[in-house]
Write an enzyme that holds these catalytic residues in place. Structure first.
Site, short mmCIF file in Angstrom:
data_model
loop_
_atom_site.label_atom_id
_atom_site.label_comp_id
_atom_site.label_asym_id
_atom_site.label_seq_id
_atom_site.Cartn_x
_atom_site.Cartn_y
_atom_site.Cartn_z
N ASP A 1 2.00 -2.32 -9.05
CA ASP A 1 0.58 -1.97 -8.96
C ASP A 1 -0.07 -2.91 -7.95
OD1 ASP A 1 -1.91 -0.96 -9.30
OD2 ASP A 1 -2.16 -1.61 -11.37
N ALA A 2 0.03 -2.54 -6.68
CA ALA A 2 -0.41 -3.40 -5.58
C ALA A 2 -1.61 -2.84 -4.83
CB ALA A 2 0.76 -3.61 -4.60
N LYS A 3 -1.83 -1.51 -4.94
CA LYS A 3 -2.96 -0.84 -4.30
C LYS A 3 -3.06 -1.18 -2.80
CE LYS A 3 -5.54 -0.63 -8.64
NZ LYS A 3 -4.60 -1.46 -9.46
N ARG A 4 -1.93 -1.12 -2.13
CA ARG A 4 -1.89 -1.42 -0.70
C ARG A 4 -2.41 -0.23 0.10
NH1 ARG A 4 -1.06 -6.05 -2.76
NH2 ARG A 4 0.60 -7.41 -2.02
N THR B 1 1.56 1.55 -5.98
CA THR B 1 0.24 2.18 -5.88
C THR B 1 -0.38 1.87 -4.52
OG1 THR B 1 -0.87 0.28 -6.91
CG2 THR B 1 -0.17 2.08 -8.36
#
Length: 271
Positions: A94-97, A121
């Site tokens: 869950d890094a939302k890069r 993510t």
């Protein structure tokens, strides 16, 4: 891991539970702080106690990056432990890069090749050339933010743009990107009333659903409107499970909370 393999695990375990490993040293049991790597030891205990109840784990990378190199090493040890001991479990970074193409490629290599996560993510604000580099990896999945569970989601995601909510335009546009079959989507459980509309656009895609538990999302409503023919849901719970107790019984307490959700899911799957 393919989506068919994930679906097989869901049916085998009667569960579509994802457990978020968001480790805060201020919240874990104090006795663990005496150990060399308290973050990993906490994760290992949670995994050992709950792996039979869930089909996915989701470490939020911010909770590891905050502790510098030791935090990143704990994340690396956690994913290696999962891949070695429970290779059937779906792993989510869950890094939302989300950045320009060559930067996204490096992010993808970091999570898919170096750390060997099954998925990551990403944020879609910069468009297809920031997301397609993630989609290029075979049997890896890109989980794109679609409609999130935070209050600020209403700042942009639900705004009308040329007569249609922005999140719907994001969903429709992403279906045309290269290797879009590798896409999954984040849809917050606190937006349960939107699931029926989302399923009209992406009827079969897997949805990662945070917000059940501590954030107040309702499992039954999410399943009623969001479940697809192949289940198509990964329901995430983080704080509600991993911080069920801050005493020495923390792992067993986490297992009890996870079992409660799993049993609810089993009822849904068998109904």
């Amino acid at each position: 891991m393919t989506t068919q393999q994930l679906t097989t695990q869901i049916k085998k375990k009667n569960s579509f539970l994802c457990i978020g490993l968001d480790v805060d040293l201020n919240k874990i049991p104090k006795h663990l702080l005496e150990l060399e790597d308290p973050i990993f030891e906490f994760n290992k205990a949670i995994i050992d106690a709950t792996h039979h109840l869930c089909v996915a784990y989701k470490p939020n990378t911010a909770f590891y990056e905050a502790y510098g190199i030791k935090g990143w090493q704990a994340l690396e040890k956690t994913i290696k432990y999962l891949n070695k001991n429970h290779p059937e479990i779906f792993t989510i970074a869950d890094a939302k890069r989300g950045d320009i193409g060559n930067t996204s490629t490096m992010y993808a290599k970091a999570f898919f090749e170096d750390l060997a996560f099954d998925s990551v993510t990403v944020a879609p604000y910069m468009g297809k050339d920031s997301v397609e580099p993630f989609l290029a990896f075979k049997d890896k999945h890109t989980i794109m933010l679609a409609l999130t569970s935070n209050q600020g989601a209403f700042d942009f995601q639900t705004k009308q743009v040329y007569g249609k909510e922005l999140y719907k335009q994001v969903l429709e546009t992403s279906k045309n990107w290269e290797n879009s079959e590798n896409l999954m989507y984040v849809v917050g459980a606190t937006k349960a009333e939107y699931f029926a509309e989302i399923r009209k656009i992406i009827p079969n895609s897997f949805l990662l659903v945070p917000g059940v538990g501590a954030q107040g999302g309702n499992l039954q409503d999410v399943c009623k409107y969001g479940m697809s023919d192949n289940v198509g849901l990964l329901i995430n719970s983080s704080r509600g499970i991993i911080y069920a107790s801050n005493n020495k019984d923390f792992a067993q307490a986490a297992a009890t909370k996870a079992a409660d959700l799993q049993q609810q899911m089993e009822v849904v799957l068998n109904s």
